[in-house]
Write an enzyme that holds these catalytic residues in place. Structure first.
Site, PDB file in Angstrom:
ATOM      1  N   ASP A 138       0.846  -1.198   0.000  1.00  0.00           N
ATOM      2  CA  ASP A 138       0.000   0.000   0.000  1.00  0.00           C
ATOM      3  C   ASP A 138       0.877   1.242   0.000  1.00  0.00           C
ATOM      4  O   ASP A 138       1.801   1.338   0.814  1.00  0.00           O
ATOM      5  CB  ASP A 138      -0.853   0.050   1.270  1.00  0.00           C
ATOM      6  N   LYS A 143      -8.234   0.759  -5.126  1.00  0.00           N
ATOM      7  CA  LYS A 143      -9.436   0.211  -4.482  1.00  0.00           C
ATOM      8  C   LYS A 143     -10.691   0.981  -4.855  1.00  0.00           C
ATOM      9  O   LYS A 143     -10.669   2.210  -4.946  1.00  0.00           O
ATOM     10  CB  LYS A 143      -9.285   0.282  -2.954  1.00  0.00           C
ATOM     11  N   GLY A 147      -5.370  -2.826   8.770  1.00  0.00           N
ATOM     12  CA  GLY A 147      -4.986  -1.687   9.584  1.00  0.00           C
ATOM     13  C   GLY A 147      -4.747  -2.002  11.044  1.00  0.00           C
ATOM     14  O   GLY A 147      -4.628  -1.103  11.865  1.00  0.00           O
ATOM     15  N   ARG A 193      -6.848 -20.554   7.191  1.00  0.00           N
ATOM     16  CA  ARG A 193      -7.161 -21.893   7.713  1.00  0.00           C
ATOM     17  C   ARG A 193      -8.584 -22.307   7.352  1.00  0.00           C
ATOM     18  O   ARG A 193      -8.826 -23.459   6.976  1.00  0.00           O
ATOM     19  CB  ARG A 193      -6.969 -21.934   9.225  1.00  0.00           C
ATOM     20  N   GLY A 211      -3.294  -7.283   8.130  1.00  0.00           N
ATOM     21  CA  GLY A 211      -2.625  -7.465   9.413  1.00  0.00           C
ATOM     22  C   GLY A 211      -1.182  -7.913   9.326  1.00  0.00           C
ATOM     23  O   GLY A 211      -0.551  -8.174  10.352  1.00  0.00           O
ATOM     24  N   GLY A 225      -0.272  -3.659   3.956  1.00  0.00           N
ATOM     25  CA  GLY A 225      -0.910  -2.344   3.935  1.00  0.00           C
ATOM     26  C   GLY A 225      -0.164  -1.388   4.831  1.00  0.00           C
ATOM     27  O   GLY A 225       0.911  -0.904   4.513  1.00  0.00           O
TER      28      GLY A 225
END
Lengths: 292, 192
Positions: free
Chosen positions: A22, A79, A151, A163, A212, A233
């Site tokens: 990002d 985006k 974020g 998973r 994350g 990001g």
């Protein structure tokens, strides 16, 4: 019928084994490219800033996206809001290489996503589980990614989504052919795509991780769980030393299976972005819940 | 019977696995390679599609330049799209030709990155009766006289060879009819 996998998915194939970063300015885009990013995501604010600012998050201004496209030679993504096909049309008119129909922005439609087959530009979408991934692919997404919780600098949600996807695909492979229609009904997924999962054991488009990722080890974790590339990001430009973090995550992603290389990449980086415990985010504020 | 040639696909970044069924159908053994030891064990190399800037960066930070150059000097190499950019003598970053990019210079030809345009300009074409993909593809702008042009596209060379080396601006590996004529040709080169 053509025997070529479509050109939209073809570009995603070229991005495999890489890091997509990002960026909010042309300077950051250059730092990302110099660090070895395979692509950049042009944004007005990174997810952690969007989360902090509140209000309505929209598509980035076209001038910003165009500036970033001019400043680097690697692919540029941007985006649009979920369901906001007019924003997507604008991004296609600018000429971006990929559109992310993203839960990071405030959704424009609470029932429907964009009909993505109608576009020439390819789309990437987020998913928390197999049903959601197959619905997006059914709508024409050429690349999937986990949603994670953007974020936060907290990898727990991306791991949960990887998973969940892997478990659901393994389950489909164990089913009898006669059981696939009911499985499709339960997943809320197109039957033909469920049949493909049984046959191939993987999504019909590449699957990347996002949401994350803040350290080289986070990237290695996602890659070992089956992600084929990582989106980072806030993790880079909200860290203490963005250029170092960017290079380190690129190195760790290339050698995700070699702990010694991931160790080397993890040394001397300084502080990662500060993170947020997921339970501290109230349910309506969780971006991963956006999308249907 | 001689053993099957091991074709090492450079796996630092990019489109690696799609080559496996093609290499196997053409009579080779597929191997993803990313360390100096891997390179020494391979009989030939495919430099795959991906981002050439990323691959260059990783070759540098992992100190692989010399090991690759030594191996390339003695073994067949086929560069595809980004991989062809790594092979060229001269690389221009874009059509303005103001900025050049480092490369191994294995073959005397000049390439302009993304010369066919951005993703919206990506397209398929028929080459030797086989459907191939041009994805943000480089243009092979010029080549020395001793470079053999094996296929043209839109009036420009798109598949070239010289000695042990081959380069294509397009991707045959995304087409699921195995092997592609280009993989067959490369394996023939490996057998020489």
């Amino acid at each position: 019928m053509s025997n070529v996998i479509n050109l939209k998915t073809g570009l995603a194939e070229m991005l495999k084994g890489g890091v997509i970063m990002d960026v909010v300015t042309a300077d950051q885009a250059k730092i990302a490219e110099d660090a070895g990013a395979v692509a950049v995501m042009a944004l007005e604010r990174v997810p952690s800033e969007i989360r902090a600012a509140g209000g309505v998050a929209r598509m980035s201004p076209p001038e910003l996206v165009a500036q970033i496209m001019e400043s680097v030679s690697i692919p540029v993504m941007a985006k649009c809001r979920i369901g906001h096909f007019a924003e997507a049309q604008v991004l296609e008119a600018i000429g971006v290489d990929y559109i992310d129909e993203s839960e990071v922005l405030t959704p424009a439609d609470e029932d429907y996503h964009i009909e993505k087959h109608a576009f020439k530009v390819p789309f990437v979408c987020g998913a928390k589980n197999l049903g959601e991934a197959l619905r997006r692919i059914g709508e024409g997404a050429a690349l999937m990614r986990t949603k994670g919780e953007p974020g936060t600098g907290n990898i727990v949600e991306a791991v949960r989504h990887l998973r969940a996807l892997n478990q659901a695909m393994r389950r489909v492979q164990l089913l009898d052919d006669a059981e696939l229609m009911t499985e499709a009904k339960n997943l809320g997924a197109p039957y033909e795509l469920v049949k493909m999962i049984k046959k191939d054991g993987k999504l019909p488009v590449p699957n990347f991780a996002a949401g994350g990722i803040a350290t080289p080890a986070d990237a290695a974790l996602c890659m070992q769980l089956g992600a084929e590339t990582v989106f980072v990001g806030s993790g880079i430009f909200k860290s203490e030393n963005p250029a170092k973090f960017a290079k380190a995550i690129v190195k760790a992603t290339a050698h995700y299976n070699d702990p010694k290389m991931v160790l080397e990449a993890s040394k001397g980086l300084g502080m990662a972005m500060s993170g947020i415990e997921i339970s501290k985010i109230e349910e309506p504020m969780r971006m991963a819940n956006r999308g249907w | 019977m001689p053993r099957k040639p091991i074709v090492g696909v450079l796996a630092l970044q990019g489109c690696v696995d799609r080559h496996k069924p093609h290499i196997e159908a053409a009579g080779g053994t597929f191997r993803a390679v990313k360390t100096a030891a891997d390179f020494d064990a391979a009989d030939a190399f495919i430099l795959p599609g991906g981002e050439s800037t990323t691959m260059l960066k990783l070759i540098e930070v992992f100190g692989l330049w010399d090991a690759l150059a030594r191996n390339f000097a003695a073994k067949p190499v086929w560069g595809i799209c980004a991989g062809s950019i790594l092979m060229a003598q001269t690389v221009y970053v874009d059509g303005s030709k103001t900025q050049q990019q480092k490369s191994f210079g294995l073959m005397p030809f000049t390439v302009v990155r993304n010369g066919y345009g951005r993703q919206l300009d990506s397209h398929t074409a028929m080459i030797d009766g086989y459907e191939v993909s041009f994805i943000r593809a480089p243009v092979f702008e010029s080549a020395a006289h001793d470079v053999n042009v094996k296929a043209m596209h839109e009036g420009r060379a798109a598949w070239i060879s010289k000695g042990l080396y081959m380069a294509s601006a397009f991707h045959p590996e995304l087409t699921m009819v195995y092997p592609s004529p280009m993989h067959r040709e490369f394996l023939a080169l490996c057998a020489q």
